[in-house]
Design a protein around this motif. Structure first.
Motif, PDB file in Angstrom:
ATOM      1  N   SER A 166     -39.015  28.554   4.190  1.00 49.83           N
ATOM      2  CA  SER A 166     -38.404  27.230   3.991  1.00 49.83           C
ATOM      3  C   SER A 166     -38.747  26.672   2.621  1.00 49.83           C
ATOM      4  CB  SER A 166     -38.904  26.225   5.039  1.00 49.83           C
ATOM      5  OG  SER A 166     -38.442  26.531   6.305  1.00 49.83           O
ATOM      6  N   CYS A 211     -36.388  29.646   9.735  1.00 48.42           N
ATOM      7  CA  CYS A 211     -37.288  30.143   8.688  1.00 48.42           C
ATOM      8  C   CYS A 211     -38.674  30.450   9.252  1.00 48.42           C
ATOM      9  CB  CYS A 211     -37.392  29.129   7.547  1.00 48.42           C
ATOM     10  SG  CYS A 211     -35.928  29.084   6.498  1.00 48.42           S
ATOM     11  N   LEU A 229     -25.797  29.852   5.933  1.00 47.06           N
ATOM     12  CA  LEU A 229     -26.249  29.573   7.299  1.00 47.06           C
ATOM     13  C   LEU A 229     -26.119  30.792   8.214  1.00 47.06           C
ATOM     14  CD1 LEU A 229     -24.980  25.914   7.759  1.00 47.06           C
ATOM     15  CD2 LEU A 229     -27.158  26.752   6.839  1.00 47.06           C
ATOM     16  N   LEU A 246     -28.555  33.509   7.203  1.00 42.70           N
ATOM     17  CA  LEU A 246     -29.925  33.186   7.627  1.00 42.70           C
ATOM     18  C   LEU A 246     -30.116  33.552   9.093  1.00 42.70           C
ATOM     19  CD1 LEU A 246     -32.726  31.965   7.178  1.00 42.70           C
ATOM     20  CD2 LEU A 246     -31.723  29.722   7.715  1.00 42.70           C
ATOM     21  N   GLU A 247     -29.158  33.187   9.919  1.00 43.37           N
ATOM     22  CA  GLU A 247     -29.232  33.545  11.333  1.00 43.37           C
ATOM     23  C   GLU A 247     -29.235  35.066  11.494  1.00 43.37           C
ATOM     24  OE1 GLU A 247     -26.837  32.888  15.557  1.00 43.37           O
ATOM     25  OE2 GLU A 247     -25.951  32.118  13.711  1.00 43.37           O
ATOM     26  N   ALA A 284     -34.158  27.353  17.508  1.00 46.53           N
ATOM     27  CA  ALA A 284     -33.867  28.544  16.702  1.00 46.53           C
ATOM     28  C   ALA A 284     -34.030  29.806  17.539  1.00 46.53           C
ATOM     29  CB  ALA A 284     -34.788  28.586  15.480  1.00 46.53           C
ATOM     30  N   LEU A 302     -32.860  24.800  10.938  1.00 48.41           N
ATOM     31  CA  LEU A 302     -32.985  25.688   9.772  1.00 48.41           C
ATOM     32  C   LEU A 302     -34.453  26.005   9.493  1.00 48.41           C
ATOM     33  CD1 LEU A 302     -30.313  24.195   7.351  1.00 48.41           C
ATOM     34  CD2 LEU A 302     -30.253  26.428   8.468  1.00 48.41           C
ATOM     35  N   ASP A 303     -35.304  24.987   9.530  1.00 45.30           N
ATOM     36  CA  ASP A 303     -36.739  25.229   9.353  1.00 45.30           C
ATOM     37  C   ASP A 303     -37.283  26.116  10.475  1.00 45.30           C
ATOM     38  OD1 ASP A 303     -37.025  23.798   6.967  1.00 45.30           O
ATOM     39  OD2 ASP A 303     -37.539  21.923   7.998  1.00 45.30           O
ATOM     40  N   ASP A 351     -30.659  22.701  -1.633  1.00 45.14           N
ATOM     41  CA  ASP A 351     -30.320  22.679  -0.210  1.00 45.14           C
ATOM     42  C   ASP A 351     -29.629  23.971   0.207  1.00 45.14           C
ATOM     43  OD1 ASP A 351     -31.308  20.090   0.045  1.00 45.14           O
ATOM     44  OD2 ASP A 351     -29.351  19.166  -0.356  1.00 45.14           O
ATOM     45  N   TRP A 352     -29.710  24.256   1.495  1.00 42.55           N
ATOM     46  CA  TRP A 352     -28.986  25.385   2.048  1.00 42.55           C
ATOM     47  C   TRP A 352     -27.498  25.143   1.841  1.00 42.55           C
ATOM     48  CZ3 TRP A 352     -31.145  29.769   3.649  1.00 42.55           C
ATOM     49  CH2 TRP A 352     -32.493  29.757   3.999  1.00 42.55           C
ATOM     50  N   ASN A 368     -31.413  20.400   9.993  1.00 43.28           N
ATOM     51  CA  ASN A 368     -32.499  20.809   9.100  1.00 43.28           C
ATOM     52  C   ASN A 368     -33.707  21.316   9.886  1.00 43.28           C
ATOM     53  OD1 ASN A 368     -31.145  20.344   6.689  1.00 43.28           O
ATOM     54  ND2 ASN A 368     -31.742  18.198   6.635  1.00 43.28           N
TER      55      ASN A 368
END
Length: 178
Positions: A126, A64, A140, A143-144, A18, A60-61, A134-135, A57
């Motif tokens: 998260s 977060c 996506l 979030l970024e 990330a 993504l975590d 779910d995302w 995932n």
């Protein structure tokens, strides 16, 4: 009483991947005058494309976790000046996202604002998001963008274009030593 969204219950995810994504985007933005580093972008895109569902995932975590770390740093910095991080940071990030309609669809902004408030009040982004399902694909990029805007905000406050990345890298290094 402990919240089910307490960060101690949250997976950290792949913070390294990330951070690589966010740092790469920051460099892309700042080096935009000379053009995008197509090799770095291709490597990042290739890495993301190679991930399976668990890997995605984990990233993504990880994003977060970055949002949480950045908001906690910003919270401490604002409290040092008797200011509220929610009052000063959330409107700034939300306002910037509203000016990015190609990357951040308007319907994703409330979720990102909620994510920032959750992180700013000490909850895991998260776990906070997980309670709503779910995302989605549409969340996506926002979030970024949220993590990117927080990192850029920290870098501007510190007048150091690498401060946010270095802060996380040092935290990861010290966690590895423990």
């Amino acid at each position: 009483m402990s919240s089910p969204c307490d960060p101690q219950h949250a997976p950290a995810g792949d913070v390294g991947a990330a951070l690589m994504m966010i740092d790469s985007r920051l460099k892309e933005i700042h080096d935009g005058k000379t053009g995008v580093d197509t090799e770095q972008k291709a490597l990042t895109d290739q890495y993301i494309a190679s991930l399976d569902t668990k890997g995605v995932n984990d990233v993504l975590d990880g994003v977060c976790t970055l949002v949480y770390m950045f908001m906690q740093w910003l919270r401490a910095a604002h409290e040092d000046h008797d200011k509220d991080v929610i009052e000063y940071v959330v409107p700034n990030v939300v306002g910037t996202m509203r000016m990015m309609p190609k990357s951040v669809r308007p319907e994703a902004i409330p979720t990102m604002a909620g994510l920032l408030v959750a992180a700013g009040t000490g909850l895991s982004p998260s776990l906070w998001r997980q309670q709503y399902g779910d995302w989605t694909e549409a969340e996506l990029t926002p979030l970024e963008a949220t993590a990117l805007l927080l990192a850029e905000h920290i870098n501007r406050i510190t007048d150091d274009p690498n401060f946010a990345t270095r802060m996380v890298t040092q935290a990861l290094s010290s966690a590895d030593e423990d």
